[in-house]
Design a protein around this motif. Structure first.
Motif: not given
Ligand code: NAP
Length: 255
Positions: A118-120, A193-196, A205-209, A218-227
């Motif tokens: 996990e990153q800030p 591409g992921e941001l788009r 919400v993003l679900v991943s193994k 994960l970077v895209a979710a962080r930038r969009r404040d998505i859990p």
């Protein structure tokens, strides 16, 4: 890592790489390099995808028929070293590799990319299973980006209050969620591409193994404040030698 004590020179030896991953392909390419030293490399794929990316060297496709079948194969092909480079969530084949190594005395090298950290700015919920992820979703959002792979989609079939965008290489088979759009695609993916994709589908919400490796989603979710709901890895079976990267695995095999 402990040194390889039971084989003094691997030149011309046979290495079986249990693959189906980018790491498995990279390792096969490195070992099949004709310049230094010439290994015989056989990559084994499960045969789940119709048009798999083929590794360098020899390739065999399909299950072995359990531990006994794998042991027979290792003996028939005079394999000297077994490498488990399968996906961290491919529990059965890893258990079989461990048992086959114990039964034959062959050295087993497990190549596993590290999991994600996990990153800030991240909002991650770690869960122990796909089922636990499905149970958590209605509390987090309604429009879910599911990146657990084709075989992971069935666990979300009862989450009728959610809409899913599921990305997989092959089309999923029932049971499937009621509200589902399938995106057939194979990585690597870019952050842009992921941001788009997150924006265009209104994903919340993003679900991943916790697969590790490339982390554009994960970077895209962080930038969009998505859990992110992250499914923990199963425990790895016992292995004599564990490598965290292709370079480490090659160094050990060549040492
Ligand atoms: P699994 O549940 O651990 O294995 C089920 C059975 O499939 C094994 O008992 C074995 O059959 C056969 N098998 C699996 N991998 C094999 C291989 N590399 N070569 C020959 N046979 C194999 O496996 P899975 O989770 O379905 O994954 C299948 C393949 O997809 C693996 O190679 C893995 O690296 C790749 N993969 C998996 C995931 C994931 O999330 N699970 C993601 C990306 C890629 P027998 O008992 O008959 O030998």
């Amino acid at each position: 890592m402990p040194p390889l004590t039971d084989i003094s020179d691997l030149s011309g030896k046979t290495v079986l790489v249990l693959g189906g991953t980018a790491e498995g392909r990279a390792l096969a390419a490195a070992l099949a390099d004709p310049v230094v030293p010439p290994f015989r490399v056989i990559s084994s794929l499960a045969g789940r995808t119709r048009e798999p990316l083929r590794p360098a060297g020899e390739v065999r496709i399909g299950g072995f028929g359990g531990v006994g079948g794998l042991v027979d194969y290792l003996r028939a092909e005079r394999v000297d070293v077994l490498v488990d480079a399968t996906h961290p969530f491919a529990e059965q084949i890893s258990a079989n590799a461990s048992a086959a190594s114990a039964a034959t005395g062959l050295p087993l090298l497990v190549l596993r990319r590290p999991g994600w950290t996990e990153q800030p700015g991240d909002d991650w919920r770690r869960v122990p299973s796909l089922e636990a992820a499905a149970a958590l979703l209605p509390h987090l959002g309604r429009r879910i980006f599911l990146t657990t792979g084709r075989q992971g989609i069935a666990a979300f079939a009862d989450a009728t209050e959610c809409w899913f965008l599921a990305r997989s290489v092959e089309p999923p088979t029932p049971p499937m969620p009621l509200h589902l759009e399938v995106l057939l695609d194979r990585g690597p993916f870019t952050v842009e591409g992921e941001l788009r994709l997150l924006r265009d589908h209104g994903i919340d919400v993003l679900v991943s193994k916790d697969s590790g490796g490339a982390d554009a989603k994960l970077v895209a979710a962080r930038r969009r404040d998505i859990p992110v709901v992250l499914i923990d890895r199963p425990a790895a079976p016992p292995a004599a030698v564990l490598a965290g990267s292709v370079e480490e695995a090659v160094a050990w095999l060549r040492s």
